[in-house]
Motif scaffolding. Sequence first.
Motif, PDB file in Angstrom:
ATOM      1  N   ARG A  71       0.837  -1.202   0.000  1.00 30.56           N
ATOM      2  CA  ARG A  71       0.000   0.000   0.000  1.00 30.56           C
ATOM      3  C   ARG A  71       0.868   1.248   0.000  1.00 30.56           C
ATOM      4  O   ARG A  71       0.542   2.252  -0.657  1.00 30.56           O
ATOM      5  CB  ARG A  71      -0.932   0.000   1.206  1.00 30.56           C
ATOM      6  N   ASP A  72       1.981   1.195   0.737  1.00 27.16           N
ATOM      7  CA  ASP A  72       2.889   2.339   0.766  1.00 27.16           C
ATOM      8  C   ASP A  72       3.482   2.620  -0.611  1.00 27.16           C
ATOM      9  O   ASP A  72       3.848   3.756  -0.921  1.00 27.16           O
ATOM     10  CB  ASP A  72       4.019   2.105   1.779  1.00 27.16           C
ATOM     11  N   GLN A  73       3.559   1.587  -1.448  1.00 25.87           N
ATOM     12  CA  GLN A  73       4.061   1.743  -2.814  1.00 25.87           C
ATOM     13  C   GLN A  73       2.945   2.070  -3.797  1.00 25.87           C
ATOM     14  O   GLN A  73       3.188   2.177  -5.001  1.00 25.87           O
ATOM     15  CB  GLN A  73       4.766   0.458  -3.256  1.00 25.87           C
ATOM     16  N   GLY A  74       1.716   2.234  -3.268  1.00 25.32           N
ATOM     17  CA  GLY A  74       0.580   2.556  -4.124  1.00 25.32           C
ATOM     18  C   GLY A  74       0.007   1.382  -4.877  1.00 25.32           C
ATOM     19  O   GLY A  74      -0.681   1.550  -5.886  1.00 25.32           O
ATOM     20  N   LYS A  75       0.254   0.147  -4.394  1.00 24.99           N
ATOM     21  CA  LYS A  75      -0.210  -1.050  -5.087  1.00 24.99           C
ATOM     22  C   LYS A  75      -1.350  -1.714  -4.327  1.00 24.99           C
ATOM     23  O   LYS A  75      -1.247  -1.961  -3.122  1.00 24.99           O
ATOM     24  CB  LYS A  75       0.932  -2.063  -5.252  1.00 24.99           C
ATOM     25  N   SER A  76      -2.425  -2.022  -5.043  1.00 20.96           N
ATOM     26  CA  SER A  76      -3.507  -2.814  -4.461  1.00 20.96           C
ATOM     27  C   SER A  76      -3.113  -4.283  -4.491  1.00 20.96           C
ATOM     28  O   SER A  76      -2.142  -4.678  -5.154  1.00 20.96           O
ATOM     29  CB  SER A  76      -4.798  -2.614  -5.256  1.00 20.96           C
ATOM     30  N   ALA A  77      -3.885  -5.128  -3.798  1.00 25.32           N
ATOM     31  CA  ALA A  77      -3.573  -6.558  -3.745  1.00 25.32           C
ATOM     32  C   ALA A  77      -3.590  -7.184  -5.132  1.00 25.32           C
ATOM     33  O   ALA A  77      -2.747  -8.024  -5.463  1.00 25.32           O
ATOM     34  CB  ALA A  77      -4.560  -7.277  -2.828  1.00 25.32           C
TER      35      ALA A  77
END
Length: 231
Positions: A71-77
């Motif tokens: 999430r900190d990298q802006g990625k969803s699961a």
Amino acid sequence: MAPVPAGVLGAVDPTSDRAVFRQIADELREAIDKGRFNEGLISAEHGKGVFVRPRPPVRRLASDRFARRHRDQGKSAFIVEADAAGSRPEVDSLEVKEEKPSRDISARLGSPRKVLARRRRYLLDGRPVEFAVSYLPLDLARGTRIAEPNPGPGGIYALLEEAGHRLDHFDEEVRARMPSRGEAKMLRLASGVPVIHLVRTAYDTEGRAVEVCDTVMAADAYVLAYQLPAT
């Protein structure tokens, strides 16, 4: 698709009381299980033959895909899963609206009268692999970016944490079943392909259920991989 190899056809026993198409199916399944062909199921096309459907599975890392670092990298699961599989992710059929929850969803979320529901279909390399609906209490979602079609980097979990609801853990219930007619159409499933039905509840550090995600996945597209502590 790839045609049935000659080696499989050569294994057909004309004296057997089993139908030829069932013998071919059994041989193909055995070959797939042993890794001689791409992972997938077989399908038949009238007038053409029996084929192996090349549909590589996504490997869902249950202990990792919701890690905060993603999430900190802006990625969803889903982006994390797609990256791991080397596939191109897409999201379509998006609907966001307020509605009255079912009795089950209401009970999981602490009995709210209305929820925000986010419906979407996920595709990998153009193939639909899952359909999901997220339900969130209105006091957390109304008037925020969570209620927008595109919530931004990190998805709704990142937004929940930005709003002060730091996630603590997820509970997941998983079962396999045959799809409904609507689910089979939505996921473009061949006849006989089951689905994985997963219901996940997200809790914050205060113990509040902040989201329930009801997901139906094409069973031939996923491997569920979990790491479990031995202590």
